[in-house]
Scaffold this active site. Structure first.
Site, PDB file in Angstrom:
ATOM      1  N   LYS A  44      74.480  41.716  85.608  1.00 10.03           N
ATOM      2  CA  LYS A  44      74.148  43.079  85.181  1.00 10.03           C
ATOM      3  C   LYS A  44      73.453  43.151  83.823  1.00 10.03           C
ATOM      4  O   LYS A  44      72.577  43.991  83.614  1.00 10.03           O
ATOM      5  CB  LYS A  44      75.413  43.950  85.173  1.00 10.03           C
ATOM      6  CG  LYS A  44      75.989  44.174  86.564  1.00 10.03           C
ATOM      7  CD  LYS A  44      77.191  45.086  86.514  1.00 10.03           C
ATOM      8  CE  LYS A  44      77.793  45.251  87.904  1.00 10.03           C
ATOM      9  NZ  LYS A  44      78.831  46.284  87.925  1.00 10.03           N
ATOM     10  N   TYR A 100      88.572  45.424  92.749  1.00  9.92           N
ATOM     11  CA  TYR A 100      89.153  46.065  93.935  1.00  9.92           C
ATOM     12  C   TYR A 100      89.688  45.064  94.944  1.00  9.92           C
ATOM     13  O   TYR A 100      90.289  45.448  95.940  1.00  9.92           O
ATOM     14  CB  TYR A 100      88.149  47.016  94.592  1.00  9.92           C
ATOM     15  CG  TYR A 100      86.806  46.404  94.911  1.00  9.92           C
ATOM     16  CD1 TYR A 100      86.608  45.685  96.076  1.00  9.92           C
ATOM     17  CD2 TYR A 100      85.730  46.555  94.030  1.00  9.92           C
ATOM     18  CE1 TYR A 100      85.386  45.121  96.377  1.00  9.92           C
ATOM     19  CE2 TYR A 100      84.500  45.993  94.316  1.00  9.92           C
ATOM     20  CZ  TYR A 100      84.324  45.277  95.493  1.00  9.92           C
ATOM     21  OH  TYR A 100      83.109  44.716  95.776  1.00  9.92           O
ATOM     22  N   ASN A 144      72.716  47.569  87.625  1.00 11.13           N
ATOM     23  CA  ASN A 144      73.466  47.152  88.818  1.00 11.13           C
ATOM     24  C   ASN A 144      72.692  47.404  90.107  1.00 11.13           C
ATOM     25  O   ASN A 144      73.143  47.054  91.183  1.00 11.13           O
ATOM     26  CB  ASN A 144      74.847  47.821  88.879  1.00 11.13           C
ATOM     27  CG  ASN A 144      74.776  49.259  89.363  1.00 11.13           C
ATOM     28  OD1 ASN A 144      73.763  49.931  89.216  1.00 11.13           O
ATOM     29  ND2 ASN A 144      75.868  49.754  89.925  1.00 11.13           N
ATOM     30  N   GLY A 203      87.099  44.658  77.888  1.00  9.32           N
ATOM     31  CA  GLY A 203      85.918  43.916  78.309  1.00  9.32           C
ATOM     32  C   GLY A 203      84.637  44.578  77.849  1.00  9.32           C
ATOM     33  O   GLY A 203      84.504  45.806  77.905  1.00  9.32           O
ATOM     34  N   SER A 238      80.685  45.161  99.379  1.00  6.17           N
ATOM     35  CA  SER A 238      79.456  45.959  99.520  1.00  6.17           C
ATOM     36  C   SER A 238      78.826  45.884 100.907  1.00  6.17           C
ATOM     37  O   SER A 238      78.417  46.914 101.447  1.00  6.17           O
ATOM     38  CB  SER A 238      78.441  45.549  98.448  1.00  6.17           C
ATOM     39  OG  SER A 238      78.894  45.924  97.166  1.00  6.17           O
ATOM     40  N   GLY A 279      78.884  43.695  81.387  1.00  7.60           N
ATOM     41  CA  GLY A 279      78.049  44.735  81.978  1.00  7.60           C
ATOM     42  C   GLY A 279      78.827  45.978  82.352  1.00  7.60           C
ATOM     43  O   GLY A 279      78.437  47.098  82.004  1.00  7.60           O
ATOM     44  N   ALA A 280      79.959  45.820  83.049  1.00  8.13           N
ATOM     45  CA  ALA A 280      80.748  46.984  83.475  1.00  8.13           C
ATOM     46  C   ALA A 280      81.374  47.678  82.271  1.00  8.13           C
ATOM     47  O   ALA A 280      81.345  48.906  82.168  1.00  8.13           O
ATOM     48  CB  ALA A 280      81.826  46.553  84.458  1.00  8.13           C
TER      49      ALA A 280
END
Length: 252
Positions: free
Chosen positions: A75, A232, A96, A136, A26, A139-140
């Protein structure tokens, strides 16, 4: 680097909280954008342990930061202790992005929107009418599963090691027209449903470390499948490597 050379008393600070945080890309992305736009802003990464999240957010606000992104494990934790939460973030069950406005913390979720956009760009795939398997329920995973339902997916399957964590996702999706199924995150259970889905999404943290494995063999994947990993770094997780070896289309 040029961004940091020009930091002064007028620089606006934003950043990201996580634990761990060393993997984040980020700061590189945001600081490049600020430099390109000639904005006197800087984006920093902060390791914040879960028990300190609320204190850190309040502290950041008092220090004049105007916004914070949140990554693992914050999150879901952020749903408690924020003054106002945008309705879609509440539905997606995760925050987020936190903006600090006039001393108030406001929570947003850009994960769902970003995911739908990425799938369209990377696979030229529209979620509407598709069958999606989400690995999963953190949060995501919560955000992606619910966003797929809100965008008209025909079916959403969520696999998680603890089934109880899937219940809040099931409640949100029950208000849509999307068919829903909860599964244990185990190869034998995934084997029963993977042949019927169009898209598989890894929304667990498995893959962040080099030797992490979901235990899914190449025999589970086929060329008709699209496999997307929310991790990533590394750029190629074991999941993507195995799926690609079976001919599936992959992206992160």
């Amino acid at each position: 680097v040029s961004t940091f050379m020009h930091i002064n008393g007028s620089t606006t600070i934003v950043g990201i909280f996580g634990a761990p945080i060393t993997h984040t890309a980020s700061p590189a992305m945001h600081n490049a954008a600020f430099a390109a736009l000639e904005m006197n802003w800087a984006y920093l990464a902060f390791h914040v342990d879960p028990q300190n999240l609320r204190t850190a957010l309040r502290g950041a606000s008092h220090m004049g930061l105007v916004g914070i992104n949140l990554t693992i494990p914050h999150k879901i934790l952020a749903l408690d202790g924020i003054d106002e939460i945008e309705p879609e973030a509440r539905k997606l069950g995760a925050v987020n992005t936190v903006s600090m406005e006039k001393g108030k913390l406001r929570g947003y979720n850009t994960d769902g929107y970003g995911f739908i956009k990425a799938v369209k760009e990377d696979f030229n795939l529209s979620i509407k009418g598709k069958r999606v398997l989400v690995l999963g329920a953190g949060g995501a995973g919560h955000g992606i599963a619910v966003k797929c339902a809100l965008d008209g997916a025909a079916k959403v399957i969520v696999a998680n090691r603890t089934l109880a964590r899937i219940e809040p996702i099931a409640r949100e999706i029950s208000g849509t027209k999307t068919e829903f199924l909860a599964l244990k995150l185990a190869a034998e259970d995934i084997r029963k449903v993977i042949h019927e889905v169009d898209l598989v999404v890894n929304a667990t943290s498995v893959g962040l470390e080099e030797h992490d494995s979901l235990g899914l063999g190449a025999d589970l994947f086929s060329p008709r499948l699209h496999v997307y990993d929310t991790i990533y770094r590394p750029a190629e997780t074991e999941l993507l490597r195995v799926a690609e070896s079976a001919g599936a289309k992959v992206a992160n």
